[in-house]
Design a protein around this motif. Sequence first.
Motif, PDB file in Angstrom:
ATOM      1  N   GLU A 140     -28.811  47.726 -13.294  1.00 39.23           N
ATOM      2  CA  GLU A 140     -29.656  47.032 -12.335  1.00 39.23           C
ATOM      3  C   GLU A 140     -31.089  47.472 -12.520  1.00 39.23           C
ATOM      4  O   GLU A 140     -31.380  48.665 -12.664  1.00 39.23           O
ATOM      5  CB  GLU A 140     -29.188  47.349 -10.918  1.00 39.23           C
ATOM      6  N   GLU A 141     -32.004  46.533 -12.525  1.00 40.17           N
ATOM      7  CA  GLU A 141     -33.399  46.860 -12.754  1.00 40.17           C
ATOM      8  C   GLU A 141     -34.005  47.403 -11.472  1.00 40.17           C
ATOM      9  O   GLU A 141     -33.827  46.837 -10.402  1.00 40.17           O
ATOM     10  CB  GLU A 141     -34.187  45.602 -13.206  1.00 40.17           C
ATOM     11  N   GLY A 142     -34.730  48.506 -11.607  1.00 45.98           N
ATOM     12  CA  GLY A 142     -35.367  49.094 -10.442  1.00 45.98           C
ATOM     13  C   GLY A 142     -36.677  48.437 -10.070  1.00 45.98           C
ATOM     14  O   GLY A 142     -37.244  48.727  -9.037  1.00 45.98           O
ATOM     15  N   GLY A 143     -37.205  47.533 -10.908  1.00 48.95           N
ATOM     16  CA  GLY A 143     -38.486  46.922 -10.591  1.00 48.95           C
ATOM     17  C   GLY A 143     -38.374  45.616  -9.874  1.00 48.95           C
ATOM     18  O   GLY A 143     -39.372  44.961  -9.602  1.00 48.95           O
ATOM     19  N   GLY A 144     -37.166  45.162  -9.547  1.00 51.07           N
ATOM     20  CA  GLY A 144     -37.011  43.909  -8.849  1.00 51.07           C
ATOM     21  C   GLY A 144     -37.416  44.018  -7.409  1.00 51.07           C
ATOM     22  O   GLY A 144     -37.740  45.069  -6.883  1.00 51.07           O
ATOM     23  N   LYS A 145     -37.379  42.881  -6.720  1.00 47.58           N
ATOM     24  CA  LYS A 145     -37.764  42.860  -5.325  1.00 47.58           C
ATOM     25  C   LYS A 145     -36.636  43.403  -4.467  1.00 47.58           C
ATOM     26  O   LYS A 145     -35.481  43.170  -4.720  1.00 47.58           O
ATOM     27  CB  LYS A 145     -38.115  41.435  -4.900  1.00 47.58           C
ATOM     28  N   GLY A 146     -36.975  44.098  -3.437  1.00 50.38           N
ATOM     29  CA  GLY A 146     -35.987  44.659  -2.537  1.00 50.38           C
ATOM     30  C   GLY A 146     -36.632  45.688  -1.638  1.00 50.38           C
ATOM     31  O   GLY A 146     -37.820  45.992  -1.745  1.00 50.38           O
ATOM     32  N   ILE A 147     -35.841  46.228  -0.735  1.00 51.68           N
ATOM     33  CA  ILE A 147     -36.397  47.167   0.233  1.00 51.68           C
ATOM     34  C   ILE A 147     -36.914  48.439  -0.429  1.00 51.68           C
ATOM     35  O   ILE A 147     -37.806  49.107   0.083  1.00 51.68           O
ATOM     36  CB  ILE A 147     -35.336  47.478   1.311  1.00 51.68           C
ATOM     37  N   LEU A 148     -36.365  48.787  -1.604  1.00 52.84           N
ATOM     38  CA  LEU A 148     -36.814  50.004  -2.281  1.00 52.84           C
ATOM     39  C   LEU A 148     -38.228  49.860  -2.815  1.00 52.84           C
ATOM     40  O   LEU A 148     -38.882  50.853  -3.139  1.00 52.84           O
ATOM     41  CB  LEU A 148     -35.859  50.359  -3.433  1.00 52.84           C
ATOM     42  N   GLN A 149     -38.732  48.620  -2.954  1.00 56.91           N
ATOM     43  CA  GLN A 149     -40.081  48.395  -3.459  1.00 56.91           C
ATOM     44  C   GLN A 149     -41.103  48.239  -2.343  1.00 56.91           C
ATOM     45  O   GLN A 149     -42.275  48.001  -2.601  1.00 56.91           O
ATOM     46  CB  GLN A 149     -40.120  47.150  -4.362  1.00 56.91           C
ATOM     47  N   VAL A 150     -40.665  48.325  -1.084  1.00 59.40           N
ATOM     48  CA  VAL A 150     -41.597  48.235   0.034  1.00 59.40           C
ATOM     49  C   VAL A 150     -42.477  49.474   0.041  1.00 59.40           C
ATOM     50  O   VAL A 150     -41.983  50.591  -0.153  1.00 59.40           O
ATOM     51  CB  VAL A 150     -40.833  48.111   1.375  1.00 59.40           C
ATOM     52  N   ARG A 163     -44.427  52.804   0.915  1.00 61.28           N
ATOM     53  CA  ARG A 163     -43.978  53.901   1.762  1.00 61.28           C
ATOM     54  C   ARG A 163     -44.654  53.862   3.136  1.00 61.28           C
ATOM     55  O   ARG A 163     -44.047  54.210   4.151  1.00 61.28           O
ATOM     56  CB  ARG A 163     -44.274  55.223   1.064  1.00 61.28           C
ATOM     57  N   SER A 164     -45.945  53.457   3.180  1.00 59.77           N
ATOM     58  CA  SER A 164     -46.639  53.407   4.470  1.00 59.77           C
ATOM     59  C   SER A 164     -46.005  52.389   5.406  1.00 59.77           C
ATOM     60  O   SER A 164     -45.909  52.623   6.615  1.00 59.77           O
ATOM     61  CB  SER A 164     -48.114  53.056   4.245  1.00 59.77           C
ATOM     62  N   VAL A 165     -45.553  51.250   4.838  1.00 57.23           N
ATOM     63  CA  VAL A 165     -44.899  50.234   5.665  1.00 57.23           C
ATOM     64  C   VAL A 165     -43.559  50.761   6.177  1.00 57.23           C
ATOM     65  O   VAL A 165     -43.201  50.579   7.351  1.00 57.23           O
ATOM     66  CB  VAL A 165     -44.701  48.937   4.857  1.00 57.23           C
ATOM     67  N   VAL A 166     -42.802  51.425   5.297  1.00 58.37           N
ATOM     68  CA  VAL A 166     -41.503  51.974   5.709  1.00 58.37           C
ATOM     69  C   VAL A 166     -41.697  52.998   6.824  1.00 58.37           C
ATOM     70  O   VAL A 166     -40.956  53.020   7.814  1.00 58.37           O
ATOM     71  CB  VAL A 166     -40.788  52.619   4.501  1.00 58.37           C
ATOM     72  N   ARG A 186     -40.890  54.291  12.689  1.00 63.38           N
ATOM     73  CA  ARG A 186     -41.336  54.819  13.975  1.00 63.38           C
ATOM     74  C   ARG A 186     -40.832  53.971  15.144  1.00 63.38           C
ATOM     75  O   ARG A 186     -40.769  54.450  16.277  1.00 63.38           O
ATOM     76  CB  ARG A 186     -42.868  54.897  13.995  1.00 63.38           C
ATOM     77  N   THR A 187     -40.504  52.700  14.872  1.00 62.97           N
ATOM     78  CA  THR A 187     -40.021  51.822  15.950  1.00 62.97           C
ATOM     79  C   THR A 187     -38.594  51.358  15.731  1.00 62.97           C
ATOM     80  O   THR A 187     -38.034  50.693  16.601  1.00 62.97           O
ATOM     81  CB  THR A 187     -40.930  50.575  16.045  1.00 62.97           C
ATOM     82  N   TRP A 188     -37.992  51.696  14.587  1.00 66.56           N
ATOM     83  CA  TRP A 188     -36.640  51.211  14.280  1.00 66.56           C
ATOM     84  C   TRP A 188     -35.729  52.419  14.042  1.00 66.56           C
ATOM     85  O   TRP A 188     -36.062  53.279  13.244  1.00 66.56           O
ATOM     86  CB  TRP A 188     -36.679  50.342  13.026  1.00 66.56           C
ATOM     87  N   PRO A 189     -34.560  52.457  14.693  1.00 61.49           N
ATOM     88  CA  PRO A 189     -34.130  51.480  15.706  1.00 61.49           C
ATOM     89  C   PRO A 189     -34.333  51.972  17.131  1.00 61.49           C
ATOM     90  O   PRO A 189     -34.029  51.265  18.073  1.00 61.49           O
ATOM     91  CB  PRO A 189     -32.639  51.360  15.420  1.00 61.49           C
ATOM     92  N   GLY A 190     -34.854  53.230  17.319  1.00 58.12           N
ATOM     93  CA  GLY A 190     -34.901  53.839  18.641  1.00 58.12           C
ATOM     94  C   GLY A 190     -35.495  52.981  19.745  1.00 58.12           C
ATOM     95  O   GLY A 190     -34.787  52.494  20.639  1.00 58.12           O
ATOM     96  N   PRO A 191     -36.834  52.742  19.735  1.00 57.51           N
ATOM     97  CA  PRO A 191     -37.436  51.949  20.818  1.00 57.51           C
ATOM     98  C   PRO A 191     -36.865  50.536  20.918  1.00 57.51           C
ATOM     99  O   PRO A 191     -36.716  49.993  22.012  1.00 57.51           O
ATOM    100  CB  PRO A 191     -38.924  51.939  20.442  1.00 57.51           C
ATOM    101  N   LEU A 192     -36.545  49.927  19.761  1.00 65.28           N
ATOM    102  CA  LEU A 192     -35.994  48.570  19.803  1.00 65.28           C
ATOM    103  C   LEU A 192     -34.617  48.556  20.442  1.00 65.28           C
ATOM    104  O   LEU A 192     -34.244  47.589  21.118  1.00 65.28           O
ATOM    105  CB  LEU A 192     -35.934  48.003  18.375  1.00 65.28           C
TER     106      LEU A 192
END
Length: 573
Positions: A441-451, A453-456, A461-467
């Motif tokens: 499996e290619e690691g450069g494809g789109k997916g949550i692992l490519q998001v 780090r600042s966005v993650v 900070r809000t998932w899933p506790g406050p939600l």
Amino acid sequence: MGDPPGVQDRGPAPADAVHPDTPSAVLPDPEAPVSPGELPAFDLLRSLPLDALADFARSLRPVRHRDGDRILVQGERAPGMHLLREGKVRVEAATEGDVVVPLATLGPGEGFGEMSLLTGEPASASVIAEGECVTLALDRAAFNDLSLRHPQLLRDFTAIVSRRLRVLDEAFAASRAKERDVTRFLQEDSSGPIPVLVGREKTTRDLDRRVAQLAASPDPVLLLGERGTGKELLARRIHASGPRAALPLLSVDGDRITETQWGDSLFGDYHRRDGRLHPRGVCTMDLAEGGTLILRNVESLPPAVLERLARYLDREGAGGVRRRDVRILATHSGSPGGGGAGTGVPRNLPPALAANTVSIPPLRERKRDIPELARHFLEKHGKRLGIPGRRLDDDALGKLVTHDYRHGNVRELEEAIRRALVLSEGEVIGAGEVFLLRPGEEGGGKGILQVPRSVVASVLRTWPGPLRWGVAAFFAALVAACFLAPATAAGEAALLLVWGVWWPALALSFLLLGRVWCSLCPMAFAGGFAQRLAGGTRQVPGWIKDREPWILAGGFLLILWIEEVTDMRNSPV
């Protein structure tokens, strides 16, 4: 301008004479005599009475300067003070390291060199004409004569100089504070515990011994290894274990260093003046002076920068400028004996750098290190996330050991442990909570692992506790509306949301988003909250987890049977 140049006491100069000590080539301008009416426009003379202004006008000598003329030279005695009549000049000072620092740009109405009339000290800065300009020059002898006839002139000049000195002191204090901040940043980057090499493989222990040998040497080092093998960590360990440990440590990526016609950010931008190269500002090598510079991905450096690096490593200055005392530790995503980027050392790499290499084997070649690395990352990220004490079960550990880690090596293992900690709910992490890239499996494809780090980090900070709290409160309101006010508009709206919106959306979410809803489910949240209130620490029995699919299917069929028997479809409440 508060420059303290000194002047030689030679008496008033003729109006058409060029002072022999003037550093620039000056051209008298006899066609524009000085009028007393124009002097109040100068800040230095604004407070003088009319009779003093008339005497002052007779003592001033118009002088024209060409573009680039050095009206005052730092460290040299100057003929006197200048009032800028036309054009503009720049003021700059050179540090002990020959770094030229721009201080100010002056325009018409401003003056400089007044300190030379009071102190006789050499100039503390250079003043250079930017384009043609005209100044009104006043030498020391003329100033002394004016001071005798108008004592208030000396008093006013002293007050002006005092104000300028106070401003300069504040500026230097701010500069020193900024220097301390930069130094503190550099020391914080290099301070802290020495990075450790985790693992039991013989190659890892040999690598640790090699690091101890390299730490004591001032020579440059090239660290070779695939992406994620820990090259930068090893470089930091070399720095922290050596004599430069308390000195600056900087890390820069070769991809971000670009070449321009003036230079680069690594060795600096330079311009030639008076047959010498002068830096335009502070560069990375200046910040790392005396310490260590980690050059990540050295194979990405532009050819011109690699050439400067080669000259530096050969004990020469880059481009003929002063050589800094900085140790170079470079990383390269290759292996010894290769021939290109990603497969080995490039042919154009500086020989002094390629001569001293350290090869870091990939994680798939040291499988015995994986259990210890996993425990290390569990402890590290468990403390950071506030969930210490988690451990891996045998199935999860077996899944980690059998993986090949071709996409990220140790970094890939660390990310898998960090995600497992976030997803886990109990003290024991199972194989189902460990996610790894599949072989091939290619690691450069789109997916949550490519998001990014600042966005993650912001999402976590809000998932899933406050939600969870919000979803639980919303469902509590729906249940209350369904049972307490079934025949009202609010109750009917609640029924519509539960059976017409939530149930279909729940089924679609499993197809489109996987188990996202499970992290927000109010039933699981309410159960866990009740258990914490009761002080319970019991975990779900293993036999229930093993039969989870059958229990879920049975529960779903039981709900359908109850619906048919109780006619719930026609009367949900």
